[in-house]
Scaffold this motif. Structure first.
Motif, PDB file in Angstrom:
ATOM      1  N   UNK A   1       0.835  -1.198   0.000  1.00 36.62           N
ATOM      2  CA  UNK A   1       0.000   0.000   0.000  1.00 36.62           C
ATOM      3  C   UNK A   1       0.871   1.251   0.000  1.00 36.62           C
ATOM      4  N   UNK A   2       1.936   1.230   0.797  1.00 35.24           N
ATOM      5  CA  UNK A   2       2.841   2.371   0.876  1.00 35.24           C
ATOM      6  C   UNK A   2       3.507   2.656  -0.463  1.00 35.24           C
ATOM      7  N   UNK A   3       3.889   1.602  -1.168  1.00 35.99           N
ATOM      8  CA  UNK A   3       4.648   1.766  -2.405  1.00 35.99           C
ATOM      9  C   UNK A   3       3.771   1.960  -3.644  1.00 35.99           C
TER      10      UNK A   3
ATOM     11  N   UNK B   1      -4.892  -3.868  -5.813  1.00 38.56           N
ATOM     12  CA  UNK B   1      -4.262  -4.755  -4.849  1.00 38.56           C
ATOM     13  C   UNK B   1      -5.096  -6.026  -4.721  1.00 38.56           C
ATOM     14  N   UNK B   2      -4.484  -7.167  -4.939  1.00 43.53           N
ATOM     15  CA  UNK B   2      -5.201  -8.440  -4.945  1.00 43.53           C
ATOM     16  C   UNK B   2      -4.601  -9.413  -3.939  1.00 43.53           C
ATOM     17  N   UNK B   3      -5.400 -10.412  -3.584  1.00 44.39           N
ATOM     18  CA  UNK B   3      -4.914 -11.476  -2.699  1.00 44.39           C
ATOM     19  C   UNK B   3      -3.736 -12.185  -3.336  1.00 44.39           C
TER      20      UNK B   3
ATOM     21  N   UNK C   1      -4.613   6.142  -0.296  1.00 43.63           N
ATOM     22  CA  UNK C   1      -4.893   4.727  -0.045  1.00 43.63           C
ATOM     23  C   UNK C   1      -6.380   4.517   0.225  1.00 43.63           C
ATOM     24  N   UNK C   2      -6.994   5.414   0.993  1.00 40.62           N
ATOM     25  CA  UNK C   2      -8.422   5.304   1.267  1.00 40.62           C
ATOM     26  C   UNK C   2      -9.231   5.521  -0.007  1.00 40.62           C
ATOM     27  N   UNK C   3      -8.795   6.487  -0.827  1.00 40.38           N
ATOM     28  CA  UNK C   3      -9.528   6.777  -2.064  1.00 40.38           C
ATOM     29  C   UNK C   3      -9.553   5.563  -2.981  1.00 40.38           C
ATOM     30  N   UNK C   4      -8.483   4.780  -2.963  1.00 41.77           N
ATOM     31  CA  UNK C   4      -8.439   3.591  -3.795  1.00 41.77           C
ATOM     32  C   UNK C   4      -9.370   2.489  -3.322  1.00 41.77           C
ATOM     33  N   UNK C   5      -9.946   2.658  -2.132  1.00 40.37           N
ATOM     34  CA  UNK C   5     -10.835   1.645  -1.566  1.00 40.37           C
ATOM     35  C   UNK C   5     -12.291   2.114  -1.506  1.00 40.37           C
ATOM     36  N   UNK C   6     -12.595   3.223  -2.151  1.00 43.03           N
ATOM     37  CA  UNK C   6     -13.965   3.738  -2.103  1.00 43.03           C
ATOM     38  C   UNK C   6     -14.965   2.751  -2.682  1.00 43.03           C
ATOM     39  N   UNK C   7     -14.513   1.937  -3.622  1.00 44.32           N
ATOM     40  CA  UNK C   7     -15.402   0.940  -4.218  1.00 44.32           C
ATOM     41  C   UNK C   7     -15.475  -0.334  -3.374  1.00 44.32           C
ATOM     42  N   UNK C   8     -14.773  -0.337  -2.227  1.00 34.28           N
ATOM     43  CA  UNK C   8     -14.784  -1.506  -1.330  1.00 34.28           C
ATOM     44  C   UNK C   8     -15.171  -1.051   0.074  1.00 34.28           C
ATOM     45  N   UNK C   9     -16.422  -0.631   0.268  1.00 36.30           N
ATOM     46  CA  UNK C   9     -16.842  -0.085   1.569  1.00 36.30           C
ATOM     47  C   UNK C   9     -16.677  -1.068   2.721  1.00 36.30           C
TER      48      UNK C   9
ATOM     49  N   UNK D   1     -13.353  -0.421   4.370  1.00 36.11           N
ATOM     50  CA  UNK D   1     -13.370   0.792   5.179  1.00 36.11           C
ATOM     51  C   UNK D   1     -14.160   0.583   6.472  1.00 36.11           C
ATOM     52  N   UNK D   2     -15.243  -0.188   6.397  1.00 36.78           N
ATOM     53  CA  UNK D   2     -16.021  -0.474   7.600  1.00 36.78           C
ATOM     54  C   UNK D   2     -15.211  -1.327   8.573  1.00 36.78           C
ATOM     55  N   UNK D   3     -14.489  -2.314   8.054  1.00 40.47           N
ATOM     56  CA  UNK D   3     -13.641  -3.146   8.914  1.00 40.47           C
ATOM     57  C   UNK D   3     -12.539  -2.293   9.542  1.00 40.47           C
ATOM     58  N   UNK D   4     -11.973  -1.388   8.764  1.00 45.70           N
ATOM     59  CA  UNK D   4     -10.928  -0.499   9.277  1.00 45.70           C
ATOM     60  C   UNK D   4     -11.474   0.341  10.428  1.00 45.70           C
TER      61      UNK D   4
END
Length: 208
Positions: A30-32, A38-40, A112-120, A123-126
């Protein structure tokens, strides 16, 4: 790290060691590279383990990403200057420090958060991982409430509203950079004179 090395890590340090290794790997990615794409599979390959190993330590991808995102925020916070304590220095100077801290924090983690807007769900788990008073917003509110108790702000000062004003400015400033593709390590979201203006605007409403 090779799969063999990952197995040694697991066997030698217990299950939590490999779990921590997976979180650290995802945090570094995520930092880099940010969180977009980002995938499993990508995390597993970077960690040197088989894809399915992740599900031995996390319920799903969202849980891993939430922990990695929290680790990223904590890493950024460790690199920032400490926040002033209530009663020390001046309220004006302390607010400048809080605002600067917030701007630097948001500039570093908001992409990093903006890249996860489509994965709510991530963000809820965070959000569920954080305890009361841990994040910068809660610390800002706690600081203002303490200063009010000390008599350095007006007895009826609406400090929660003042905190929302400051947080809103930090969000807006960094989001503006993000939308223009200008979020870089040396980008300055708000000029020093604008920080001074924000402090003045807050204290005109809550100062004695």
């Amino acid at each position: 790290m090779s799969p063999r090395r990952a197995a040694v890590l697991r066997d030698g340090g217990g299950e939590q060691s490999l779990r921590a290794h997976l979180i650290a790997t995802a945090e570094r990615m995520i930092s880099e590279h940010g969180t977009i794409g980002l995938t499993v599979r990508g995390i597993a390959r970077e960690a040197g383990v088989a894809d399915g190993v992740l599900y031995n330590h996390f319920a799903d991808k969202e849980e891993l990403l939430a922990h990695a995102l929290r680790a990223r925020v904590r890493a950024v916070e460790r690199g920032l200057s400490g926040l002033p304590e209530p009663g020390g220095g001046t309220v004006e100077g302390n607010l400048r420090a809080y605002i600067t801290h917030g701007l630097d924090l948001h500039r570093a983690v908001l992409p990093a958060f903006a890249g996860l807007l489509a994965q709510p769900q991530v963000l809820a788990r965070f959000a569920d991982l954080g305890g009361p008073g841990e994040n910068w917003r809660d610390q800002l509110i706690g600081y203002l409430r303490a200063e009010r108790e000390l008599g350095r702000l007006a007895p009826e000062a609406p400090v929660d509203a003042a905190a929302r004003m400051i947080v809103g400015v930090c969000h807006e400033a960094v989001l503006s950079l993000l939308f223009h593709g200008a979020v870089t390590p040396d980008a300055v979201p708000v000029a020093p004179d604008e920080v001074d203006a924000l402090v003045a605007a807050v204290l005109d409403g809550v100062g004695r």
